[in-house]
Design a protein around this motif. Structure first.
Motif, PDB file in Angstrom:
ATOM      1  N   ALA A 338       0.514  -1.804  -0.157  1.00  0.00           N
ATOM      2  CA  ALA A 338      -0.389   0.391   0.104  1.00  0.00           C
ATOM      3  C   ALA A 338       0.734   1.199   0.106  1.00  0.00           C
ATOM      4  N   GLU A 339       2.669   1.062   0.433  1.00  0.00           N
ATOM      5  CA  GLU A 339       3.142   2.413   0.440  1.00  0.00           C
ATOM      6  C   GLU A 339       3.622   2.662  -0.738  1.00  0.00           C
ATOM      7  N   THR A 340       3.604   1.622  -1.878  1.00  0.00           N
ATOM      8  CA  THR A 340       4.785   1.391  -3.016  1.00  0.00           C
ATOM      9  C   THR A 340       4.626   2.689  -3.941  1.00  0.00           C
ATOM     10  N   GLY A 341       3.744   2.838  -3.849  1.00  0.00           N
ATOM     11  CA  GLY A 341       3.677   4.430  -4.306  1.00  0.00           C
ATOM     12  C   GLY A 341       5.143   5.114  -4.457  1.00  0.00           C
ATOM     13  N   ASN A 342       4.951   5.485  -2.717  1.00  0.00           N
ATOM     14  CA  ASN A 342       5.594   6.364  -1.699  1.00  0.00           C
ATOM     15  C   ASN A 342       7.220   6.433  -1.744  1.00  0.00           C
ATOM     16  N   ILE A 343       7.288   5.354  -2.216  1.00  0.00           N
ATOM     17  CA  ILE A 343       8.998   4.950  -2.218  1.00  0.00           C
ATOM     18  C   ILE A 343       9.107   5.552  -3.530  1.00  0.00           C
ATOM     19  N   VAL A 344       9.918   6.418  -3.421  1.00  0.00           N
ATOM     20  CA  VAL A 344      10.596   6.983  -4.522  1.00  0.00           C
ATOM     21  C   VAL A 344      11.642   6.790  -5.233  1.00  0.00           C
ATOM     22  N   ALA A 345      12.338   5.644  -4.470  1.00  0.00           N
ATOM     23  CA  ALA A 345      13.099   4.731  -4.812  1.00  0.00           C
ATOM     24  C   ALA A 345      13.783   3.633  -4.400  1.00  0.00           C
ATOM     25  N   ALA A 346      15.126   3.318  -4.392  1.00  0.00           N
ATOM     26  CA  ALA A 346      14.972   2.032  -3.713  1.00  0.00           C
ATOM     27  C   ALA A 346      16.307   1.618  -4.130  1.00  0.00           C
ATOM     28  N   LEU A 347      17.372   1.977  -3.186  1.00  0.00           N
ATOM     29  CA  LEU A 347      19.072   1.671  -3.149  1.00  0.00           C
ATOM     30  C   LEU A 347      20.308   1.026  -2.600  1.00  0.00           C
ATOM     31  N   GLU A 348      20.279  -0.635  -3.242  1.00  0.00           N
ATOM     32  CA  GLU A 348      21.089  -1.498  -2.775  1.00  0.00           C
ATOM     33  C   GLU A 348      22.533  -1.702  -2.597  1.00  0.00           C
ATOM     34  N   VAL A 368      19.034   8.352 -15.407  1.00  0.00           N
ATOM     35  CA  VAL A 368      20.578   7.808 -15.638  1.00  0.00           C
ATOM     36  C   VAL A 368      20.573  10.278 -15.399  1.00  0.00           C
ATOM     37  N   GLU A 369      20.310  10.439 -16.197  1.00  0.00           N
ATOM     38  CA  GLU A 369      20.941  11.397 -16.128  1.00  0.00           C
ATOM     39  C   GLU A 369      20.745  12.255 -14.746  1.00  0.00           C
ATOM     40  N   LEU A 370      19.484  12.023 -14.186  1.00  0.00           N
ATOM     41  CA  LEU A 370      19.381  12.511 -13.162  1.00  0.00           C
ATOM     42  C   LEU A 370      20.762  12.356 -11.446  1.00  0.00           C
ATOM     43  N   LEU A 371      20.645  11.145 -11.945  1.00  0.00           N
ATOM     44  CA  LEU A 371      21.354  10.111 -10.870  1.00  0.00           C
ATOM     45  C   LEU A 371      22.856  10.527 -10.979  1.00  0.00           C
ATOM     46  N   THR A 372      23.540  11.276 -11.899  1.00  0.00           N
ATOM     47  CA  THR A 372      24.587  11.462 -12.518  1.00  0.00           C
ATOM     48  C   THR A 372      24.796  12.799 -11.858  1.00  0.00           C
ATOM     49  N   GLU A 373      23.498  13.893 -12.338  1.00  0.00           N
ATOM     50  CA  GLU A 373      24.543  14.801 -11.200  1.00  0.00           C
ATOM     51  C   GLU A 373      24.453  14.929 -10.215  1.00  0.00           C
ATOM     52  N   TRP A 374      23.643  13.883  -9.203  1.00  0.00           N
ATOM     53  CA  TRP A 374      23.583  13.736  -7.484  1.00  0.00           C
ATOM     54  C   TRP A 374      24.319  12.977  -7.043  1.00  0.00           C
ATOM     55  N   ALA A 375      25.574  12.299  -8.645  1.00  0.00           N
ATOM     56  CA  ALA A 375      26.573  11.688  -8.288  1.00  0.00           C
ATOM     57  C   ALA A 375      27.621  12.131  -8.266  1.00  0.00           C
ATOM     58  N   VAL A 443      26.053   9.903   0.241  1.00  0.00           N
ATOM     59  CA  VAL A 443      25.596  10.693  -0.667  1.00  0.00           C
ATOM     60  C   VAL A 443      24.733  10.819  -2.183  1.00  0.00           C
ATOM     61  N   LEU A 444      24.678   9.400  -2.137  1.00  0.00           N
ATOM     62  CA  LEU A 444      22.874   9.185  -3.481  1.00  0.00           C
ATOM     63  C   LEU A 444      21.871   8.862  -2.399  1.00  0.00           C
ATOM     64  N   GLY A 445      22.042   8.420  -0.917  1.00  0.00           N
ATOM     65  CA  GLY A 445      21.016   8.343  -0.298  1.00  0.00           C
ATOM     66  C   GLY A 445      20.680   9.521  -0.007  1.00  0.00           C
ATOM     67  N   PHE A 446      21.410  10.596   0.545  1.00  0.00           N
ATOM     68  CA  PHE A 446      20.664  11.715   1.289  1.00  0.00           C
ATOM     69  C   PHE A 446      20.246  12.478  -0.105  1.00  0.00           C
ATOM     70  N   ALA A 447      21.269  12.512  -1.967  1.00  0.00           N
ATOM     71  CA  ALA A 447      20.535  13.558  -2.433  1.00  0.00           C
ATOM     72  C   ALA A 447      18.952  12.836  -3.593  1.00  0.00           C
ATOM     73  N   LEU A 448      18.466  12.024  -2.538  1.00  0.00           N
ATOM     74  CA  LEU A 448      17.724  10.953  -3.591  1.00  0.00           C
ATOM     75  C   LEU A 448      16.464  11.429  -2.967  1.00  0.00           C
ATOM     76  N   ALA A 449      17.020  11.449  -1.567  1.00  0.00           N
ATOM     77  CA  ALA A 449      15.980  12.485  -0.134  1.00  0.00           C
ATOM     78  C   ALA A 449      15.532  13.402   0.093  1.00  0.00           C
ATOM     79  N   GLU A 450      16.460  14.808  -0.894  1.00  0.00           N
ATOM     80  CA  GLU A 450      16.423  15.778  -0.852  1.00  0.00           C
ATOM     81  C   GLU A 450      15.680  16.143  -1.929  1.00  0.00           C
ATOM     82  N   ALA A 451      16.212  15.783  -2.993  1.00  0.00           N
ATOM     83  CA  ALA A 451      16.369  17.084  -4.396  1.00  0.00           C
ATOM     84  C   ALA A 451      15.055  17.050  -4.756  1.00  0.00           C
ATOM     85  N   GLU A 452      14.819  18.157  -4.911  1.00  0.00           N
ATOM     86  CA  GLU A 452      12.876  18.698  -4.949  1.00  0.00           C
ATOM     87  C   GLU A 452      12.220  17.595  -6.326  1.00  0.00           C
ATOM     88  N   GLU A 453      13.213  16.910  -7.504  1.00  0.00           N
ATOM     89  CA  GLU A 453      12.893  16.174  -8.235  1.00  0.00           C
ATOM     90  C   GLU A 453      12.657  15.112  -7.701  1.00  0.00           C
TER      91      GLU A 453
END
Lengths: 463, 463
Positions: A338-348, A368-375, A443-453
């Motif tokens: 029920a929550e998966t719609g709110n899981i914006v990404a999973a990083l393993e 890829v482009e978004l992650l490239t910027e954040w990484a 770093v990537l985890g924080f960016a995924l959680a912080e970015a507006e997009e």
């Protein structure tokens, strides 16, 4: 009150966004990098997990001890919403293991049962060996297989990738017994899935199929496989005797361990940082996947300690029961459907602690482009390369729900030398490289959680 | 008649010496090189020895089977004076081997008994561990050692040479039990003398001293040694339980195997080509020293097949009982004491079959220059470097008689990864490199037996 202070601290720590777009994250990234690389805290945590607790196969007291330890550690680090989520897991135990070639000459054979295998009858099995590289060769043998031991001899190659690496031969370990049993074989063995030759047997999961006879399954060392192949190539009939005492017991209770940094703006939106906490029983699971779990624990610790509270929630999940069938990952996806719609990404991270190289992503167009910027801030440690395609076993059950899948990538040159063997021990982890891996995930985890997009989602694929 | 034909053939094959001095040998060298590198005959012979016969520890049926096989092979190759010379050898057998750390946590420990060790009492020994790097540290502990297990932790380094290689730590394996027992220790263990970390235990010889209590001695894997060291460094008291079932039985009958190409002018003068035919029991002794023995057998085969009969006799000796105390080498020197004045040189290979680099020589002044000239034709395979200092364990008992000692040198980068372990198996030998090693031994061996000059002898050092 404390939440407000944390929020203020986080805001004060971040300069406003500029034309360059992500100075705010860069600064957070710089602070995370500095903290992660400052000491060997991660390594000492991994040392505790592997030296003081040890192997963590499902059903073992060790795994449950590790789960208690991690829960306590998360609490000591001040994480929020720390809890366990129960998962039933298989309980397979290793027993006696002996093998030898008994003709045309006598040779001891180094053997290890595959996880899930039944035992042999007491006293063992003595039978002729037929060797095949693949299922086509097996099928060509047809009736010749009846009453024999099938040996899958396909070697794997260092850095062999999809064509010649681990993935190219793992199928014979997983389903080899079933395919052999269909033709009347009495046992299945495979050349150890390892990239070094030190008479070291590698275990791993095998699976039976309903309606097909269950036969014992084991790995033998590369050297022993090659010896048997040489004798067969010389036209000899090779007979093997072996005995396995392993057993499948009733399912056991285990749990996924969860801890969070609650998001400051959209706490209901979640980025998952993932690993699996169980290991095989032979080694202490330092590279598979103790290291990944320490990355998760340390990412949350460092981000919190730096006073950085991201826009969305960062959720660490140490999954249980990965090795023998993704039990924790499947249970998690079901329980959180029920929550998966709110899981914006999973990083393993589940490929050891070699030098971090970057990430692979399976998500919607533009990911890829978004992650490239954040990484990008990870360029200083060489961990900024983002490529298309990636993920992790434990987060894969979230894929049908559209959750973007990200895998942390490492140099795995030596990973399959030790993977699933008794040589998966702490000394295989370099403290500096582990620290860099923590930095990469944090770093990537924080960016995924912080970015507006957020990362574009996958198309949902649920029936 | 046949001898005359062989002699004529040899003479016809050799152009007369020119101003350059050794064209005659060069031509022989070229023919030997061509024959040695033409096929993988040597490798197939090694495969038979290791795959079909297997480990060859003294006292085993396998070693005696190998001795019979080699005798037969020498005869099939048409060698002269093929015979065995009886040598009494130790008969030590491995038994049960288990070990585990029992506190502060429980960990399995990979252990292997050292050759010659007594067993533990039935049920094993449980005792606290003290770790030392060397004997100075041991002596500093003094009374603290009483009742404990002494663990010698000194690691060895890949290509570490005299300072940090095998030789720098082997003493703790050989005499460690005695030194520990002098202080009241109940057992001695050492970090495996290996240069890789694959949870692989390496065995080897240990020696007791008269009048000092005998205590069990074993090697544990590098990983287990490091685990114990980490726990000790954290201030923990570490307790180990282990059990060894090995036994010393009455001396057994064995033999050195001898075969010759009789010299055409001075048959009473002899060049010995040497190796040791026994191995440890864990692996099949492919690199230690099956490869060296195949070099000896193949050198004689190729020289004879090429119709080359040197001035002096070339004598292959496959020594028995090297691993646990040079029994074959010592017996040979004693039995042949009267002949040693006619042994003009002894050349041994006992360091695997890595790329041949050349030779080391311990002899009188001018030996390096002479050998450098004779080894020059080996430049084509990179095996022409001659350095001062060298020899071999089995030929060393001939040293006091003044016999020049020559050791064949190989690239040993990986040798100590596998040495004395169950991973010393055929796959560690590259067929092309083995062929090059055969060429190196055969070319220098022939030159030693053919040249007008002989290597300057060592000063005799007999009492």
């Amino acid at each position: 009150m404390q939440a407000i202070i944390v929020l203020l601290a986080a805001l004060l720590a971040m300069p406003p966004a500029t034309a360059l777009g992500n100075d705010r994250d860069r600064t957070a990234a710089e602070r995370i990098l500095e903290a992660a690389l400052a000491d060997h805290h991660a390594y000492h945590r991994l040392a505790w997990l592997t030296d003081r607790i040890g192997p963590r196969i499902t059903g073992s007291a060790n795994l449950e001890k590790a789960i208690e330890w991690a829960t306590e550690e998360f609490r000591n680090d001040g994480q929020e919403n720390v809890h366990t989520e129960p998962v039933a897991v298989p309980h397979w135990v290793r027993g006696k293991e002996t093998a030898r070639v008994v003709s045309p000459t006598v040779h001891p054979v180094v053997i290890t049962a595959l996880g899930g295998s039944i035992s042999t009858p007491e006293g063992g099995i003595t039978a002729e060996v037929v060797a095949v590289d693949n299922y086509d060769e097996l099928k060509l043998l047809g009736e010749e297989v009846r009453g024999k031991i099938v040996l899958y001899t396909r070697p794997i190659v260092r850095n062999g990738g999809r064509e010649a690496g681990y993935g190219s031969a793992a199928t014979y370990r997983v389903t080899g017994a079933t395919e052999a049993a269909k033709l009347g074989a009495v046992a299945a063995m495979n050349r150890s899935l390892g990239t070094a030759a030190y008479r070291l047997p590698h275990t791993g999961m095998m699976r039976y199929e309903d309606g097909i006879p269950k036969i014992p399954a084991a790995s033998i060392s590369a050297e022993d496989s090659e010896l048997i192949q040489r004798l067969l190539a010389a036209g000899e009939k090779v007979t093997l005797h072996f005995e396995l005492g392993c057993r499948n017991l009733p399912m056991a209770a285990s749990a996924n361990v969860v801890a969070e940094i609650r998001g400051r703006e959209k706490p209901e939106q979640v980025v998952i940082l993932a690993c699996h906490f169980d290991s095989w029983d032979l080694g202490t699971g330092a590279i598979d996947d103790g290291a990944g779990c320490i990355m998760v624990m340390e990412s949350l610790r460092i981000i919190r300690a730096a006073g950085l509270t991201p826009r969305r929630s960062l959720r660490g999940v140490l999954y249980t029961g990965e090795e023998n069938g993704l039990w924790g990952g499947k249970a998690y996806a079901l329980a959180h459907a029920a929550e998966t719609g709110n899981i914006v990404a999973a990083l393993e991270s589940d490929a050891g602690a070699g030098a971090p190289l970057g990430f692979g992503v399976s998500a919607g167009a533009g990911a890829v482009e978004l992650l490239t910027e954040w990484a990008a801030p990870l360029a200083v440690i060489g961990a900024d390369a983002v490529r298309d395609g990636g993920g992790g076993a434990d987060i894969s059950p979230l894929k049908p729900y559209g959750v973007p899948q990200i895998g942390q990538r490492q140099d795995t040159t030596y990973y399959f030398d030790w993977h699933h063997s008794m040589a998966d021990t702490l000394d295989k982890v370099d403290p500096d490289l582990l620290a860099k891996n923590v930095a990469a995930m944090a770093v990537l985890g924080f960016a995924l959680a912080e970015a507006e997009e957020t990362v574009p989602r996958l198309p949902e694929a649920l029936e």
